[in-house]
Design a protein around this motif. Sequence first.
Motif, short mmCIF file in Angstrom:
data_model
loop_
_atom_site.label_atom_id
_atom_site.label_comp_id
_atom_site.label_asym_id
_atom_site.label_seq_id
_atom_site.Cartn_x
_atom_site.Cartn_y
_atom_site.Cartn_z
N ASN A 1 0.77 -1.18 0.05
CA ASN A 1 0.03 0.03 0.06
C ASN A 1 0.92 1.49 -0.02
N GLY A 2 0.71 2.18 -0.98
CA GLY A 2 1.48 3.39 -1.11
C GLY A 2 2.48 3.30 -1.98
N THR A 3 2.80 2.08 -2.72
CA THR A 3 3.79 2.02 -3.45
C THR A 3 3.12 1.46 -5.05
N PHE A 4 3.66 1.92 -6.11
CA PHE A 4 3.25 1.79 -7.50
C PHE A 4 4.50 1.45 -8.22
N GLU A 5 4.49 0.09 -8.64
CA GLU A 5 5.67 -0.43 -9.21
C GLU A 5 5.34 -1.50 -10.40
N VAL A 6 6.40 -1.43 -11.05
CA VAL A 6 6.50 -2.44 -12.40
C VAL A 6 7.45 -3.35 -11.99
N CYS A 7 7.22 -5.00 -12.20
CA CYS A 7 8.38 -5.76 -12.06
C CYS A 7 8.36 -6.72 -13.06
N ASP A 8 9.41 -7.37 -13.28
CA ASP A 8 9.52 -8.63 -14.04
C ASP A 8 9.43 -9.67 -12.81
N ALA A 9 8.80 -10.95 -13.15
CA ALA A 9 8.61 -11.78 -12.15
C ALA A 9 8.62 -13.34 -12.83
N ASP A 10 8.87 -14.17 -12.14
CA ASP A 10 8.63 -15.77 -12.67
C ASP A 10 7.25 -15.97 -12.45
N ASN A 11 6.92 -17.02 -13.20
CA ASN A 11 5.74 -17.33 -13.00
C ASN A 11 5.30 -18.21 -11.65
N MET A 12 4.22 -17.76 -11.23
CA MET A 12 3.68 -18.40 -10.02
C MET A 12 3.63 -19.91 -10.04
N TYR A 13 3.54 -20.61 -8.77
CA TYR A 13 3.44 -22.06 -8.66
C TYR A 13 1.89 -22.22 -8.89
N PRO A 14 1.29 -23.02 -9.80
CA PRO A 14 -0.15 -23.15 -9.95
C PRO A 14 -0.89 -23.44 -8.50
N VAL A 15 -1.91 -22.70 -8.46
CA VAL A 15 -2.73 -22.79 -7.18
C VAL A 15 -3.02 -24.20 -6.89
N GLY A 16 -2.99 -24.74 -5.42
CA GLY A 16 -3.30 -25.97 -5.22
C GLY A 16 -2.30 -27.00 -5.02
N ILE A 17 -1.05 -26.55 -5.84
CA ILE A 17 0.26 -27.47 -5.67
C ILE A 17 1.08 -27.20 -4.85
N TYR A 18 1.57 -27.99 -3.91
CA TYR A 18 2.44 -27.53 -2.80
C TYR A 18 3.33 -28.78 -2.51
N THR A 19 4.20 -28.60 -1.73
CA THR A 19 5.41 -29.48 -1.47
C THR A 19 5.37 -29.54 0.18
N SER A 20 5.36 -30.81 0.68
CA SER A 20 5.42 -31.09 1.89
C SER A 20 6.18 -32.45 2.45
N GLY A 21 7.23 -32.26 3.22
CA GLY A 21 7.84 -33.47 3.55
C GLY A 21 8.58 -34.13 2.10
N GLY A 22 8.98 -33.16 1.31
CA GLY A 22 9.65 -33.77 0.02
C GLY A 22 8.64 -34.49 -1.04
N GLN A 23 7.52 -34.12 -0.82
CA GLN A 23 6.35 -34.70 -1.57
C GLN A 23 5.67 -33.60 -2.40
N THR A 24 5.27 -33.82 -3.51
CA THR A 24 4.52 -32.68 -4.35
C THR A 24 2.99 -33.25 -4.22
#
Length: 360
Positions: A240-263
């Motif tokens: 809030n209060g900042t206006f910026e343009v950035c390059d970025a990597d793709n996000m990790y798709p929603v719902g996919i996550y890692t836990s204990g070394g497992q996807t």
Amino acid sequence: MSRTALSTFLTLAIAARFALAQPDPADPTPLVDKTYSYPGGIPYQVDYNTAAIRGPQTGYNICNSTTENQESLCQTSFVNQIDDFCLWAPASPNSTIADTEQSEVAWCTKNGHGTRVIPPGALTGVQYLRTPNYVQIAGYLDQTKLDIAAGDYGGELDPHGADLRGNPLGGLMYSNVYPSSNTDNNTYTQIIDWNSFIGGNIFCIKICDPSSSSSDQTEYCQNIYDELGCSYNMPNNGQNGTFEVCDADNMYPVGIYTSGGQTLTYSQPYTGVVSPPYTATPPASSNCVQYASDALYSATASSSTSAGASPTGTSGSSGSGSSSGTSGTGSGSGSSGAASVGVSAAAGLAGVAFAMAIFA
């Protein structure tokens, strides 16, 4: 999980989700299958069938100087640059997103699109991310200036909906970020896959590259996690209060996550408590350039914003840190209604606006 396995999972998840969605017999063609060249190919109304269950469309899609005013009902929207984008919001003051999702109109940051103009001072922080497969804009706003009731935690807008006719009905999206000619940024291309959340004084909107593969668009602009808000659908480090343009990597798709070394995968339940077992992480960003808000959003109903705002400074790269941002717990207007899941109020925008649970 391999890219092929991920795409297969997402395809099956979306198929299961939309198995519950049923086309309206009076208007069975899904909105995502209605394509129109800009501007000459656009009809007056995309969704005009008066016999349809949720119809007819309340606004119009042919928008020009004659429709450009603060009473406009234009439902053709744009996402271009940080100083040139539109948000979906109600047409009447003190409205809730849940009550008006089918009839939202386009509010844009500058004149020239035949729409309403977002009033000066309404946007209080904006982050624009350019990634390999999509463009994402997220930020803070005074939502009452866009006719959204104070305290409404809002919901999701997208080109699907329970009857596949979109929210808003007939809402079209265009962009010059992905022109048909790489040398012509005045060419507007229809964006088929997009989604947006607004409410709780925040917003986020994402458009996927229409020239990318269908599996890529499915990964990054899916609409099956409508109750997880900006924090999971569009994780970011906006302030809030900042206006910026950035390059970025793709996000990790929603719902996919890692836990204990497992996807692992998380599927949003159709009913009951929505409680993801992980915290979304904003993608790494770099080359961030900050701007003064008055150089970006000086448009009024009778004057245009300068297209070439000068930067006020350059910020450093930001790694993919933990998701954080605005939180809230009040009751929203949608069937799920309230604040984001598992975020703090300490740092950047991670999202508040939950969507209504109608596959919006």
